[in-house]
Scaffold this motif. Structure first.
Motif, PDB file in Angstrom:
ATOM      1  N   LEU B 403      -6.436   1.740   8.050  1.00 39.61           N
ATOM      2  CA  LEU B 403      -5.723   0.533   8.467  1.00 39.61           C
ATOM      3  C   LEU B 403      -4.220   0.776   8.490  1.00 39.61           C
ATOM      4  CD1 LEU B 403      -5.812  -2.481   9.186  1.00 39.61           C
ATOM      5  CD2 LEU B 403      -5.813  -2.986   6.730  1.00 39.61           C
ATOM      6  N   TYR B 407      -1.835   0.486  11.598  1.00 35.12           N
ATOM      7  CA  TYR B 407      -0.667  -0.402  11.513  1.00 35.12           C
ATOM      8  C   TYR B 407       0.600   0.342  11.912  1.00 35.12           C
ATOM      9  CZ  TYR B 407       2.880  -3.343   9.215  1.00 35.12           C
ATOM     10  OH  TYR B 407       3.979  -4.104   8.937  1.00 35.12           O
ATOM     11  N   GLU B 410       0.596   0.847  15.588  1.00 40.86           N
ATOM     12  CA  GLU B 410       0.990  -0.375  16.294  1.00 40.86           C
ATOM     13  C   GLU B 410       2.487  -0.593  16.210  1.00 40.86           C
ATOM     14  OE1 GLU B 410      -0.800  -2.252  18.240  1.00 40.86           O
ATOM     15  OE2 GLU B 410      -2.667  -1.158  17.848  1.00 40.86           O
ATOM     16  N   ASN B 423       5.954  -7.435  12.838  1.00 43.53           N
ATOM     17  CA  ASN B 423       5.107  -6.823  11.811  1.00 43.53           C
ATOM     18  C   ASN B 423       3.753  -7.495  11.770  1.00 43.53           C
ATOM     19  OD1 ASN B 423       7.145  -5.113  11.143  1.00 43.53           O
ATOM     20  ND2 ASN B 423       7.703  -6.165   9.233  1.00 43.53           N
ATOM     21  N   ARG B 424       3.793  -8.861  11.760  1.00 41.92           N
ATOM     22  CA  ARG B 424       2.545  -9.603  11.655  1.00 41.92           C
ATOM     23  C   ARG B 424       1.647  -9.301  12.862  1.00 41.92           C
ATOM     24  NH1 ARG B 424       4.703 -14.744  10.816  1.00 41.92           N
ATOM     25  NH2 ARG B 424       5.834 -13.911   9.044  1.00 41.92           N
ATOM     26  N   ALA B 426       1.709  -6.617  14.743  1.00 47.36           N
ATOM     27  CA  ALA B 426       1.221  -5.241  14.656  1.00 47.36           C
ATOM     28  C   ALA B 426       0.053  -5.167  13.681  1.00 47.36           C
ATOM     29  CB  ALA B 426       2.346  -4.313  14.215  1.00 47.36           C
ATOM     30  N   PHE B 427       0.175  -5.892  12.558  1.00 49.54           N
ATOM     31  CA  PHE B 427      -0.890  -5.858  11.552  1.00 49.54           C
ATOM     32  C   PHE B 427      -2.182  -6.453  12.100  1.00 49.54           C
ATOM     33  CE2 PHE B 427      -3.076  -7.675   7.777  1.00 49.54           C
ATOM     34  CZ  PHE B 427      -3.368  -6.457   7.154  1.00 49.54           C
ATOM     35  N   ALA B 430      -3.739  -4.063  14.387  1.00 51.79           N
ATOM     36  CA  ALA B 430      -4.372  -2.973  13.644  1.00 51.79           C
ATOM     37  C   ALA B 430      -5.716  -3.419  13.088  1.00 51.79           C
ATOM     38  CB  ALA B 430      -3.454  -2.514  12.513  1.00 51.79           C
ATOM     39  N   GLY B 445      -3.143  -7.397   3.663  1.00 46.59           N
ATOM     40  CA  GLY B 445      -1.781  -7.439   4.197  1.00 46.59           C
ATOM     41  C   GLY B 445      -0.705  -6.926   3.256  1.00 46.59           C
ATOM     42  N   ILE B 448      -0.922  -3.136   2.472  1.00 45.48           N
ATOM     43  CA  ILE B 448      -0.549  -2.280   3.602  1.00 45.48           C
ATOM     44  C   ILE B 448       0.954  -2.330   3.842  1.00 45.48           C
ATOM     45  CG2 ILE B 448      -0.887  -1.902   6.089  1.00 45.48           C
ATOM     46  CD1 ILE B 448      -3.338  -1.195   4.349  1.00 45.48           C
ATOM     47  N   GLU B 452       3.372   0.874   3.615  1.00 46.50           N
ATOM     48  CA  GLU B 452       4.199   1.296   4.760  1.00 46.50           C
ATOM     49  C   GLU B 452       5.645   1.545   4.324  1.00 46.50           C
ATOM     50  OE1 GLU B 452       7.021   0.733   7.927  1.00 46.50           O
ATOM     51  OE2 GLU B 452       6.566  -0.948   6.598  1.00 46.50           O
TER      52      GLU B 452
END
Lengths: 388, 556
Positions: B403, B407, B410, B423-424, B426-427, B430, B445, B448, B452
């Protein structure tokens, strides 16, 4: 000669040694034997055959010392009573060292060592005052302080021994395993050696010189404790876990103590020799006597240092597989040995006396000091557990 | 009566011939003291100049010129150098020469007192006093015996009785014991170095060997024992601080499939067999089996690779990437106390050190903890300390790692400014790509997002997770044969006894003249040796005793 024949009278007593012993002497022997047997019965599970041998050997040596040098009896009893009191107060719990008043301020090992340090420094100042003022009373006070300091130092080591076992059964060991502990041993040993001569020659002026070197050692102890926190008890590395440590290290420190004493007598000799009519000449024994004590100290130190070095070689053979590896500590022990061998040759065979040998004894102290501290500070090797 | 003291102190051997002159020179005191000091000074060099290191070490520290000069003179292995051995030999020769030169005289002096010697021409002190003992030589003799005199001779001088008493007949033996002891110690050392050996043997558990590596300066030679040594078991225990408290090995010696001898050795308790001694000297990793997983962060999807290998092994991918498995530690004791100065030790369990190197990422050493897989610990070349961080989850967790990879993938597609919205998005993308239900977003969330951040901070090319190990230790043995040591120990005993005799025993002779008419005793004493101090004590004691002697009963 300021040494009256009266003070030496015990040397001329021709009654056979054993018949000279009083009831008190026999009680002393009985006390030591009883204490030793009790210790053996209490702790035999912790001792191997060699250690039992060392225990009874030290008991015999202590009885003999007490017979030959009477003040040793009172000293040992004081050390034993205070140490037992501390052990009793601890009662198996190391934390009581912080909560019990007597332990915290008097006889836990660290407190006892601090008392020792303070008393040695005070004794030094008092000896110097007595020397300058010519005060017999101050001299006696200084002696009493030196005795007390030596008692406290010995108590400190004894209690530290116990504390190491309270920290953990596998940590327990005799406190002669690092530079901090052996410096305490050095101070006590030098002081006791000095006290024998003080009594024998009934002269306290030498104390001003000898206690100066002890105060220097105390300075190191304090710096080491406060700056480097060296006073914490550390477990032993496997190489040191051996009965050899119990005989090798103390024998070495009789040697180091005697060499330090001889060097300070050398200083006294040189200062007095400069001004034959000065203050020192009035207070100190004659130059011949100083010279003779210096010889006696070096001879005694040399004998013990030889034994200690041989014991060290035997230990090395047992633990490292070779009695001699030219390790820096070994090499410096050899250098010290050769240095005093040369000194003794010059005196005994060549007939040298006085000034050159006094200088040589002072230089000898620096050589000894390097072997004792310098090697650990500046050089690496197998004795690195003693490092700063 | 002729005055002659020559039997007790004959003149020194007259110088004749070159050999006698050489002995005289070598044994002379200036030469002896000079040699003692020279050996002392020469030995110092080797303690200051580190011995037996590799060439590069010396060149780096001393420069090539000094290296060449000092190396040519064997300064880097000086205790085995010809010149040091030459100085030592000279010292031993000097001591031997002293034995040859003074020996006969001292031997002569140690013979029993058989004849009367006359009153000495030169004495080291004396006195006379009035005493009833002047008419009783027998009582005087008894008194002297009580004072420790053991040999007596009676004589006469001008019709008056003369008594000679001696103590410390054997005191000169101390000279032989000490000097002979020193020579024998050196001979023992020579025997050890010529006929003995001292080497090392590193023996993994359950393995046998008979090869010993003996160091020679900076190189080695191999010796083979006529039997094999097997390491049945190696055991190590630790203090709470993580320091080794004891280590031991169960060793078995065997030959032709037959066990000869078995013993558990510890650091101060070796095994001896046929003159060869096995000492527990050290220990180390003999290639423990380890299992770990790699996450390649430079490849798409952070693929995982499981690896089974051994400590000290090197793994290469053929493209410049290299992994070296450096060290397995079974215990890691750390101070967990928050307050400074306090100590709260805790063992955080096993760890593995892996050294990573690749052309693009440089050199990194990772320390991976088995019980704390989410902890990152690593150091790059030149770092003084390790960097620690928390990834938040185990890199072996496939769901989270994949994941995370998706992420990051993305995020890399985002053009322009990156904010919370991007970010949201992209998550979410993913999650969808991974086929995960969006209901788990709240759970996954934060983890991850944190991971990152961590990866972005440290830019690590790889992550590891340590999953298992099977320790395999070797025991480090020091193996020695020392045929010289019995001689050395005997010689040491002689040396110590002799030293005591030289320092505390003195040969003293006392003459007493009895003058019956005047009730006078005349006493003089001679002490051999240069230190005359002990004679004063003896004379003082004697004076007191003689003065205190009771009057002789009239019946006598």
């Amino acid at each position: 000669m300021s040494v009256t024949t009266e003070t030496l009278s015990h040397e001329f007593d021709t009654t056979p040694f054993l018949r000279r012993l009083s009831v008190l002497d026999w009680l002393w022997a009985l006390l030591v034997v009883a204490g030793t047997v009790a210790a053996h019965r209490l702790y035999s599970e912790w001792m191997d055959g060699y250690e039992v041998g060392i225990l009874y050997g030290s008991a015999a040596a202590l009885v003999w010392l007490g017979w030959g040098w009477k003040p040793m009896r009172g000293f040992s009893v004081a050390v034993a009573l205070l140490s037992l009191a501390a052990i009793g107060l601890y009662g198996g719990e190391l934390a009581r060292g912080e909560s019990n008043f007597f332990l915290k301020f008097l006889i836990s090992s660290q407190s006892a060592i601090m008392w020792m340090s303070a008393l040695y420094v005070m004794a030094t100042v008092t000896y110097i005052f007595a020397l300058i003022a010519g005060s017999g009373f101050s001299g006696k006070v200084a002696s009493a302080m030196t005795w007390s300091a030596s008692v406290m130092g010995s108590v400190g080591l004894m209690v530290r021994w116990r504390e190491s076992y309270l920290m953990g059964a596998d940590i327990g060991h005799i406190p002669v395993s690092n530079l901090y502990e052996v410096f305490i041993l050095f101070a006590v040993m030098t002081a006791l050696l000095y006290l024998t001569y003080e009594r024998r020659y009934n002269n306290r002026a030498i104390g001003a010189f000898v206690l100066t070197v002890i105060s220097a050692a105390v300075g190191f102890i304090l710096w080491y404790a406060f700056e480097r926190e060296a006073h914490h008890i550390q477990p032993l590395v496997p190489a040191l876990q051996s009965y050899w440590m119990k005989i090798h290290v103390p024998a070495n420190f009789v040697g180091y103590g005697a060499f330090a004493l001889a060097a300070m007598l050398g200083v006294a000799y040189l200062l007095m020799e400069r001004r034959p009519d000065g203050l020192l000449a009035r207070r100190l024994p004659t130059l011949e006597v100083l010279d003779d004590i210096m010889y006696k100290a070096i001879a005694l130190g040399f004998a013990f240092f030889t034994v200690a070095t041989v014991l060290g070689a035997m230990w090395a053979a047992e633990a490292w597989g070779g009695y001699w590896s030219w390790d820096p500590k070994e090499t410096w022990a050899l250098i010290v040995w050769l240095n005093y061998a040369a000194w003794l040759h010059l005196r005994l065979t060549k007939g040298w006396r006085g000034k050159p040998l006094a200088w040589w004894a002072i230089v000898g102290l620096f050589v000894t000091l390097f072997a004792f501290v310098g090697v650990n500070m500046f050089l690496s090797g197998l004795h690195s557990y003693g490092s700063l | 009566m002729a005055i002659d003291d020559s039997r007790l102190t004959p003149p020194a051997t007259p110088q004749q011939g070159p050999l006698a002159r050489l002995i005289h020179l070598l044994s002379s005191m200036p030469v002896a003291v000079f040699l003692l000091c020279t050996v002392a000074l020469a030995s110092m060099i080797g303690t200051i100049l580190v011995q037996n290191r590799e060439e590069d070490f010396y060149i780096a520290n001393l420069g090539p010129t000094w290296y060449k000069i000092l190396d040519a003179l064997d300064f880097f292995n000086m205790y085995d150098s010809w010149w040091f051995l030459a100085i030592m030999t000279l010292l031993v020769l000097s001591v031997s020469a002293a034995l040859l030169r003074h020996g006969p005289r001292f031997w002569h002096m140690s013979r029993p007192l058989r004849v009367m010697r006359p009153w000495p021409k030169k004495s080291d002190g004396g006195f006379s006093l009035t005493s009833p003992l002047a008419s009783d030589p027998d009582a005087t003799k008894a008194l002297l015996r009580r004072l420790g005199f053991s040999e007596f001779q009676r004589g006469e001088e001008h019709g008056r009785p003369l008594l000679l008493a001696r103590q410390g007949r054997f005191s000169k033996y101390g000279f032989f014991l000490v000097h002979g002891g020193v020579v024998l110690i050196c001979v023992g050392g020579l025997i050890t170095s010529q006929l003995g050996f001292r080497g090392v043997m590193n023996l993994p558990e359950q393995e046998s060997d008979n090869r010993i590596y003996v160091s020679e300066g900076s190189s080695y030679r191999t010796l083979q024992l006529p039997f094999l040594v097997r390491n049945d078991d190696f055991d190590i225990s630790f203090y709470k601080s993580g320091m080794p408290s004891e280590y031991s090995s169960q060793l078995t010696l065997h030959r032709d499939g037959q066990d000869i001898l078995s013993k558990r050795i510890t650091v101060n308790d070796p095994l001896r067999y046929q003159g060869v001694t096995f000492y527990q000297a050290s220990f180390g990793d003999a290639g423990s089996a380890v299992e770990f997983a790699i996450r390649d962060l430079t490849s798409k999807g952070f693929p995982e690779q499981k690896i089974k290998s051994e400590v000290h092994k090197e793994l290469e991918d053929g493209m410049g990437l290299k992994l070296t498995i450096k060290e397995l530690r079974q215990h890691n004791v750390m101070n967990m106390a928050q307050e400074e100065g306090k100590s709260e030790l805790r063992d955080v369990g096993p760890s593995l050190d892996i050294h990573f190197s690749s052309p693009s990422s440089g050199n990194i050493t990772y320390r991976i903890y088995m019980s704390y897989p989410h902890m990152l610990a690593f150091g790059r070349t030149g770092d003084r300390e390790m960097t620690y961080d928390d990834l938040g989850f185990n890199p072996a967790d496939s769901v989270k790692m994949e994941l995370l990879a998706a992420y990051l993938d993305e995020l890399s597609k985002v053009e322009g400014e990156r904010g919370p919205d991007q970010n949201r998005a992209a998550f979410a993308a993913a999650m969808t790509a991974m086929g995960l239900p969006l209901s788990r977003a709240a759970e996954l969330g934060p983890a991850i997002a944190n991971a990152e951040q961590v990866l972005r901070r440290h830019k690590l090319p790889m992550l590891f997770s340590f999953s298992g190990f099977e320790p395999k230790m070797y025991t480090g043995l020091q193996v020695a044969r020392d045929p010289g040591s019995p001689l050395v120990w005997s010689a040491c005993a002689l040396l110590v006894i002799g030293l005591y005799m030289m320092i505390y025993m003195h040969e003293k002779r006392v003459w007493i003249r009895f003058d019956r008419e005047r009730q006078q005793l005349e006493v003089c004493a001679v002490l051999s040796g240069k230190d005359k101090h002990p004679v004063n004590t003896t004379l003082e004691r004697l004076r007191r005793e003689l003065a205190a002697a009771p009057p002789i009963p009239s019946g006598k």
